[in-house]
Design a protein around this motif. Sequence first.
Motif, PDB file in Angstrom:
ATOM      1  N   SER A  22       0.827  -1.205   0.000  1.00  0.00           N
ATOM      2  CA  SER A  22       0.000   0.000   0.000  1.00  0.00           C
ATOM      3  C   SER A  22       0.861   1.254   0.000  1.00  0.00           C
ATOM      4  CB  SER A  22      -0.925  -0.006   1.217  1.00  0.00           C
ATOM      5  OG  SER A  22      -1.651   1.192   1.294  1.00  0.00           O
ATOM      6  N   THR A  23       1.923   1.237   0.812  1.00  0.00           N
ATOM      7  CA  THR A  23       2.840   2.379   0.862  1.00  0.00           C
ATOM      8  C   THR A  23       3.547   2.558  -0.471  1.00  0.00           C
ATOM      9  OG1 THR A  23       3.195   2.053   3.219  1.00  0.00           O
ATOM     10  CG2 THR A  23       4.842   3.354   2.052  1.00  0.00           C
ATOM     11  N   TYR A  24       3.950   1.450  -1.085  1.00  0.00           N
ATOM     12  CA  TYR A  24       4.686   1.505  -2.348  1.00  0.00           C
ATOM     13  C   TYR A  24       3.793   1.951  -3.506  1.00  0.00           C
ATOM     14  CZ  TYR A  24       7.218  -0.045  -6.470  1.00  0.00           C
ATOM     15  OH  TYR A  24       7.839  -0.090  -7.691  1.00  0.00           O
ATOM     16  N   LEU A  25       2.596   1.368  -3.608  1.00  0.00           N
ATOM     17  CA  LEU A  25       1.736   1.619  -4.763  1.00  0.00           C
ATOM     18  C   LEU A  25       0.963   2.927  -4.664  1.00  0.00           C
ATOM     19  CD1 LEU A  25       0.382  -2.010  -5.243  1.00  0.00           C
ATOM     20  CD2 LEU A  25       2.070  -0.830  -6.673  1.00  0.00           C
ATOM     21  N   GLY A  26       0.568   3.303  -3.460  1.00  0.00           N
ATOM     22  CA  GLY A  26      -0.117   4.576  -3.293  1.00  0.00           C
ATOM     23  C   GLY A  26      -1.609   4.452  -3.052  1.00  0.00           C
ATOM     24  N   GLU A  27      -2.259   5.618  -2.970  1.00  0.00           N
ATOM     25  CA  GLU A  27      -3.636   5.675  -2.486  1.00  0.00           C
ATOM     26  C   GLU A  27      -4.677   5.142  -3.458  1.00  0.00           C
ATOM     27  OE1 GLU A  27      -5.218   9.883  -2.596  1.00  0.00           O
ATOM     28  OE2 GLU A  27      -3.077  10.277  -2.853  1.00  0.00           O
ATOM     29  N   GLY A  28      -4.327   4.910  -4.702  1.00  0.00           N
ATOM     30  CA  GLY A  28      -5.302   4.395  -5.664  1.00  0.00           C
ATOM     31  C   GLY A  28      -5.512   2.901  -5.573  1.00  0.00           C
ATOM     32  N   TYR A  29      -4.756   2.249  -4.699  1.00  0.00           N
ATOM     33  CA  TYR A  29      -4.819   0.794  -4.578  1.00  0.00           C
ATOM     34  C   TYR A  29      -5.431   0.389  -3.238  1.00  0.00           C
ATOM     35  CZ  TYR A  29      -1.671   0.402  -8.591  1.00  0.00           C
ATOM     36  OH  TYR A  29      -1.115   0.469  -9.843  1.00  0.00           O
ATOM     37  N   GLU A  30      -6.504  -0.375  -3.313  1.00  0.00           N
ATOM     38  CA  GLU A  30      -7.073  -0.995  -2.118  1.00  0.00           C
ATOM     39  C   GLU A  30      -6.509  -2.411  -2.029  1.00  0.00           C
ATOM     40  OE1 GLU A  30     -11.527  -1.497  -0.428  1.00  0.00           O
ATOM     41  OE2 GLU A  30     -11.096  -2.602  -2.266  1.00  0.00           O
ATOM     42  N   ILE A  31      -5.937  -2.753  -0.890  1.00  0.00           N
ATOM     43  CA  ILE A  31      -5.330  -4.078  -0.716  1.00  0.00           C
ATOM     44  C   ILE A  31      -5.999  -4.748   0.472  1.00  0.00           C
ATOM     45  CG2 ILE A  31      -3.176  -5.349  -0.470  1.00  0.00           C
ATOM     46  CD1 ILE A  31      -1.729  -2.905  -1.548  1.00  0.00           C
ATOM     47  N   VAL A  32      -6.502  -5.959   0.226  1.00  0.00           N
ATOM     48  CA  VAL A  32      -7.350  -6.637   1.211  1.00  0.00           C
ATOM     49  C   VAL A  32      -6.813  -8.033   1.504  1.00  0.00           C
ATOM     50  CG1 VAL A  32      -9.723  -7.233   1.815  1.00  0.00           C
ATOM     51  CG2 VAL A  32      -9.288  -5.433   0.130  1.00  0.00           C
ATOM     52  N   LEU A  33      -6.785  -8.369   2.791  1.00  0.00           N
ATOM     53  CA  LEU A  33      -6.395  -9.712   3.227  1.00  0.00           C
ATOM     54  C   LEU A  33      -7.623 -10.402   3.814  1.00  0.00           C
ATOM     55  CD1 LEU A  33      -4.117 -11.799   3.769  1.00  0.00           C
ATOM     56  CD2 LEU A  33      -3.741 -10.645   5.960  1.00  0.00           C
ATOM     57  N   HIS A  34      -7.982 -11.544   3.211  1.00  0.00           N
ATOM     58  CA  HIS A  34      -9.137 -12.319   3.663  1.00  0.00           C
ATOM     59  C   HIS A  34      -8.691 -13.606   4.353  1.00  0.00           C
ATOM     60  CE1 HIS A  34     -12.367 -10.167   1.454  1.00  0.00           C
ATOM     61  NE2 HIS A  34     -11.464  -9.992   0.511  1.00  0.00           N
ATOM     62  N   SER A  35      -9.363 -13.967   5.411  1.00  0.00           N
ATOM     63  CA  SER A  35      -9.262 -15.296   6.022  1.00  0.00           C
ATOM     64  C   SER A  35     -10.501 -16.085   5.623  1.00  0.00           C
ATOM     65  CB  SER A  35      -9.182 -15.187   7.547  1.00  0.00           C
ATOM     66  OG  SER A  35      -9.407 -16.452   8.144  1.00  0.00           O
ATOM     67  N   LEU A  36     -10.312 -17.362   5.282  1.00  0.00           N
ATOM     68  CA  LEU A  36     -11.446 -18.184   4.872  1.00  0.00           C
ATOM     69  C   LEU A  36     -12.038 -18.972   6.036  1.00  0.00           C
ATOM     70  CD1 LEU A  36     -10.267 -19.446   1.381  1.00  0.00           C
ATOM     71  CD2 LEU A  36     -11.532 -17.383   1.995  1.00  0.00           C
ATOM     72  N   GLU A  37     -11.639 -18.617   7.256  1.00  0.00           N
ATOM     73  CA  GLU A  37     -12.203 -19.300   8.419  1.00  0.00           C
ATOM     74  C   GLU A  37     -13.664 -18.897   8.626  1.00  0.00           C
ATOM     75  OE1 GLU A  37     -10.445 -20.822  12.544  1.00  0.00           O
ATOM     76  OE2 GLU A  37     -10.300 -18.650  12.315  1.00  0.00           O
ATOM     77  N   ILE A 124      -1.628   9.518  -8.853  1.00  0.00           N
ATOM     78  CA  ILE A 124      -0.878   8.282  -9.111  1.00  0.00           C
ATOM     79  C   ILE A 124       0.604   8.600  -9.272  1.00  0.00           C
ATOM     80  CG2 ILE A 124      -0.534   6.368 -10.710  1.00  0.00           C
ATOM     81  CD1 ILE A 124      -3.512   6.625 -11.444  1.00  0.00           C
ATOM     82  N   MET A 125       0.910   9.575 -10.134  1.00  0.00           N
ATOM     83  CA  MET A 125       2.303   9.899 -10.424  1.00  0.00           C
ATOM     84  C   MET A 125       3.002  10.554  -9.237  1.00  0.00           C
ATOM     85  SD  MET A 125       2.865   8.552 -13.182  1.00  0.00           S
ATOM     86  CE  MET A 125       4.574   9.096 -13.218  1.00  0.00           C
ATOM     87  N   GLY A 126       2.234  11.268  -8.404  1.00  0.00           N
ATOM     88  CA  GLY A 126       2.836  11.909  -7.245  1.00  0.00           C
ATOM     89  C   GLY A 126       3.491  10.926  -6.305  1.00  0.00           C
ATOM     90  N   ASN A 127       2.983   9.691  -6.295  1.00  0.00           N
ATOM     91  CA  ASN A 127       3.552   8.654  -5.434  1.00  0.00           C
ATOM     92  C   ASN A 127       4.898   8.164  -5.931  1.00  0.00           C
ATOM     93  OD1 ASN A 127       2.996   6.880  -3.075  1.00  0.00           O
ATOM     94  ND2 ASN A 127       3.237   5.274  -4.601  1.00  0.00           N
TER      95      ASN A 127
END
Length: 218
Positions: A22-37, A124-127
């Motif tokens: 998230s820090t590397y790609l910037g604010e246009g990227y939503e990154i989600v971690l799912h557990s299948l429990e 995007i480019m500002g990042n």
Amino acid sequence: MKLSKNDLKILDSYKILVSSLSTYLGEGYEIVLHSLENYENSIIYICNGQLSGRKIGDPITDLALHILEKIESGEQTNDYLTYFNRNAKGEPIKAMTSVIRGNNHRIIGLLCINFYLNTPFIRIMGNFIPQHNSLQQAKVIENFENSTDELILAAVNKAKADVDADATINSKDHNKQIILKLKENGIFSMKKAIPTVAKQLKISKNTIYLHLRNSEKN
């Protein structure tokens, strides 16, 4: 499904990846971690959730379930899928869903990256422009070499240049300071470092060992 302690540790280890991406790609990227429990509360970590309005504790999506079914049935041969999509607001997204496997190769979670294509280009480019990126604290130089010898040589040359540019270092301590800089940069953790550095500096390996031992004592 019931996840083991080891499965939970594996999923937990992905949280740092989510934050760093998230820090590397910037604010246009939503990154989600799912557990299948628990599908009803599958999101265990999320960055830039404001893009979709989702948060920790929210459920898995129907599309994610569909991708899971395709992978588990063998219809989808890769453990990941990249695709274009739209959210409920009609916003265009380029997405990637990748499975996370735990004990016995069982799928235990999902890592999802959603790039919102309507993100203003200037944001995007500002990042990726250092002078506009608040995360860029200092000038960083990384050597991308094709061999260990080239990497060590580049590190020696950089350390020599830094020491040469420091007027407070006298000629007697010149090699010592180069060695200390190389140690600080972790170069001596490489097997061939000491003989290679000794050859470049035209000093003995014992001299390098001496400076390294003294630095550890200090």
